[in-house]
Design an enzyme around this catalytic site. Structure first.
Site, mmCIF file in Angstrom:
data_model
loop_
_atom_site.group_PDB
_atom_site.id
_atom_site.type_symbol
_atom_site.label_atom_id
_atom_site.label_comp_id
_atom_site.label_asym_id
_atom_site.label_seq_id
_atom_site.Cartn_x
_atom_site.Cartn_y
_atom_site.Cartn_z
ATOM 1 N N PRO A 33 0.836 -1.200 0.000
ATOM 2 C CA PRO A 33 0.000 0.000 0.000
ATOM 3 C C PRO A 33 0.874 1.255 0.000
ATOM 4 O O PRO A 33 1.817 1.355 0.783
ATOM 5 C CB PRO A 33 -0.781 -0.116 1.316
ATOM 6 C CG PRO A 33 -0.700 -1.560 1.698
ATOM 7 C CD PRO A 33 0.626 -2.040 1.193
ATOM 8 N N GLN A 111 -6.225 -1.897 1.907
ATOM 9 C CA GLN A 111 -5.747 -1.702 3.270
ATOM 10 C C GLN A 111 -6.741 -0.804 4.006
ATOM 11 O O GLN A 111 -6.930 0.356 3.640
ATOM 12 C CB GLN A 111 -4.356 -1.073 3.288
ATOM 13 C CG GLN A 111 -3.769 -0.994 4.702
ATOM 14 C CD GLN A 111 -2.417 -0.316 4.720
ATOM 15 O OE1 GLN A 111 -2.317 0.879 4.453
ATOM 16 N NE2 GLN A 111 -1.363 -1.069 5.027
ATOM 17 N N TYR A 193 -0.110 4.447 13.187
ATOM 18 C CA TYR A 193 -1.511 4.799 13.066
ATOM 19 C C TYR A 193 -2.307 4.133 14.193
ATOM 20 O O TYR A 193 -1.740 3.502 15.078
ATOM 21 C CB TYR A 193 -2.009 4.457 11.656
ATOM 22 C CG TYR A 193 -1.259 5.269 10.616
ATOM 23 C CD1 TYR A 193 -1.215 6.659 10.712
ATOM 24 C CD2 TYR A 193 -0.554 4.665 9.581
ATOM 25 C CE1 TYR A 193 -0.501 7.416 9.792
ATOM 26 C CE2 TYR A 193 0.159 5.415 8.665
ATOM 27 C CZ TYR A 193 0.186 6.789 8.771
ATOM 28 O OH TYR A 193 0.900 7.542 7.877
ATOM 29 N N ARG A 241 -1.026 -5.696 8.661
ATOM 30 C CA ARG A 241 0.290 -5.058 8.551
ATOM 31 C C ARG A 241 0.720 -4.585 9.925
ATOM 32 O O ARG A 241 0.011 -3.846 10.604
ATOM 33 C CB ARG A 241 0.270 -3.883 7.579
ATOM 34 C CG ARG A 241 1.572 -3.060 7.629
ATOM 35 C CD ARG A 241 1.759 -2.135 6.457
ATOM 36 N NE ARG A 241 2.517 -2.811 5.410
ATOM 37 C CZ ARG A 241 3.183 -2.170 4.444
ATOM 38 N NH1 ARG A 241 3.171 -0.859 4.365
ATOM 39 N NH2 ARG A 241 3.858 -2.843 3.529
ATOM 40 N N LEU A 312 12.976 -1.780 0.937
ATOM 41 C CA LEU A 312 14.136 -1.668 0.043
ATOM 42 C C LEU A 312 14.469 -3.000 -0.620
ATOM 43 O O LEU A 312 15.624 -3.427 -0.665
ATOM 44 C CB LEU A 312 15.338 -1.099 0.802
ATOM 45 C CG LEU A 312 15.165 0.336 1.317
ATOM 46 C CD1 LEU A 312 16.463 0.860 1.919
ATOM 47 C CD2 LEU A 312 14.678 1.274 0.212
ATOM 48 N N GLY A 334 7.331 -1.354 -2.762
ATOM 49 C CA GLY A 334 6.732 -0.035 -2.772
ATOM 50 C C GLY A 334 7.428 0.876 -3.752
ATOM 51 O O GLY A 334 7.044 0.995 -4.909
ATOM 52 N N ARG A 335 8.509 1.506 -3.290
ATOM 53 C CA ARG A 335 9.189 2.487 -4.133
ATOM 54 C C ARG A 335 9.686 1.904 -5.454
ATOM 55 O O ARG A 335 9.651 2.581 -6.480
ATOM 56 C CB ARG A 335 10.344 3.125 -3.350
ATOM 57 C CG ARG A 335 9.893 4.253 -2.446
ATOM 58 C CD ARG A 335 10.990 4.772 -1.546
ATOM 59 N NE ARG A 335 11.119 3.966 -0.343
ATOM 60 C CZ ARG A 335 11.883 4.302 0.685
ATOM 61 N NH1 ARG A 335 12.604 5.409 0.648
ATOM 62 N NH2 ARG A 335 11.931 3.539 1.766
#
Length: 369
Positions: A33, A111, A193, A241, A312, A334-335
């Site tokens: 996400p 999510q 969160y 998660r 990563l 992700g990235r």
């Protein structure tokens, strides 16, 4: 002239399907996400941006594509521009995305999230920082305790009735997600969160049934897992998660994560998506390639639960090695997916894996160069 050995799917674990309950995911390359902060009308609705952003990952061969943190209530949004799934209009708008992804052969995930004390903030590229004021479209944030995240407004402490309301919001959002065409649900209990705030002793100073002992701090999450499972039935995969550690002594850590993951598994969760950090500032995180993989490996082994690894992971060889060595059951990217939405197709090409879901329009790229 060199020749490359033809490798079948069974030779590359990364490209073997994974079945979870009633869903089979075509490979172990999953899209993590990633918040886009692009619901420009501030109504939680998807736009063309979200369709193209998420759709490109399905077109690019990913197995599971998970939407960004999607708020279960208006006050659960990280920013005013976050997506939500608290009403019928939002639910129907997601259909265009899930239909497209299914047409590409991808499994769809969402999510479900509540930002708690980290809600009502400016999006990352705004000139302002911190909490959005009430007179600028912000709102009163909430949390387990009236402890502010550094630089943000102080949240109001949730009372027992409001906690019940949060549980109800997650359950209603889960049912809406199924109506919207999502195959997989993920509960966001990471990155500082709301659910992570309850889990961590650094943000939870309650003296009631939701604070103190690990069992009490985990109570809200476990209620949500149990009630979502009861509501959606036995066929829908349910992920959680976690941030496995706060990266500071006396904070939330991987030992507690493994324990709570096992408890959540017993209540109906299936796979645990292991990240880290986000609940406090001023910590040093060793952001090196694959730096969170050992956390996923630890939680999987000590909790006796399936896990996905994130952090990563940037090359096909690295991703394949993580899964081949049994350190995680899948990898979340992700990235690297932002840099290359077709990472899965490129990985299949680089590893020599034989897959049957290259888009017909892209088949020329599947052939050896």
């Amino acid at each position: 002239m060199t020749t490359t050995k033809a490798i079948t799917m069974n030779d590359v674990t990364l490209f073997t399907p994974l079945s979870i309950r009633g869903v089979t995911i075509r490979n172990r390359i999953w899209v993590a996400p990633m918040c886009q902060y692009s619901a420009e009308a501030r109504d939680g609705m998807t736009t063309d941006w979200h369709l193209v952003h998420l759709g490109s990952f399905g077109q690019g061969g990913a197995g599971l594509v998970i939407t960004e943190a999607t708020a279960v209530s208006p006050e659960g949004r990280i920013s005013p521009q976050d997506l939500g799934i608290w009403n019928d209009e939002q639910t129907q708008a997601f259909r265009r995305i899930t239909d497209f992804l299914h047409g590409q052969g991808a499994t769809t995930g969402i999510q479900l999230a509540h930002a708690g004390r980290k809600a009502s903030t400016y999006r990352p590229w705004a000139s302002e920082r911190g909490s959005v004021p009430l007179d600028a479209g912000g709102w009163q944030t909430v949390g387990p305790s009236p402890l502010a995240f550094p630089g943000y407004a102080t949240p109001a402490e949730l009372d027992s009735a409001a906690i019940d309301g949060v549980v109800d919001d997650f359950v209603r959002a889960a049912l809406r997600a199924i109506d919207a065409g999502f195959d997989v649900l993920e509960i966001h209990a990471a990155h500082g969160y709301l659910l992570h705030q309850f889990l961590s002793p650094l943000s939870n100073e309650r003296g009631d049934d939701y604070g103190g002992s690990l069992e009490n701090r985990a109570r809200l999450l476990l209620r949500i897992v149990s009630e979502i499972r009861a509501a959606v039935g036995d066929e829908v995969p349910l992920l959680v998660r976690f941030s496995a550690t706060d990266w500071v002594e006396d904070g939330w850590n991987e030992q507690q994560t493994a324990t709570v993951a096992r408890w959540a598994r017993d209540r109906g969760a299936d796979v645990f998506d292991i990240s880290s950090g986000g609940n406090i500032t001023g910590v040093t995180i060793p952001s090196t390639p694959g730096y969170q993989v050992p956390l996923a490996e630890y939680v999987g082994a000590k909790g006796d639960v399936p896990v996905s690894a994130v952090g990563l992971i940037t090359t096909a060889t690295q991703a394949a090695q993580i899964v081949d060595e049994g350190r995680a059951d899948a990898v979340m990217l992700g990235r690297e997916m932002l840099r290359d939405p077709h990472f899965a197709l490129r990985a299949a090409h680089e590893l020599g894996a034989s897959i049957d879901y290259w888009p017909s329009q892209y088949l020329r790229a599947a052939w050896p160069s």
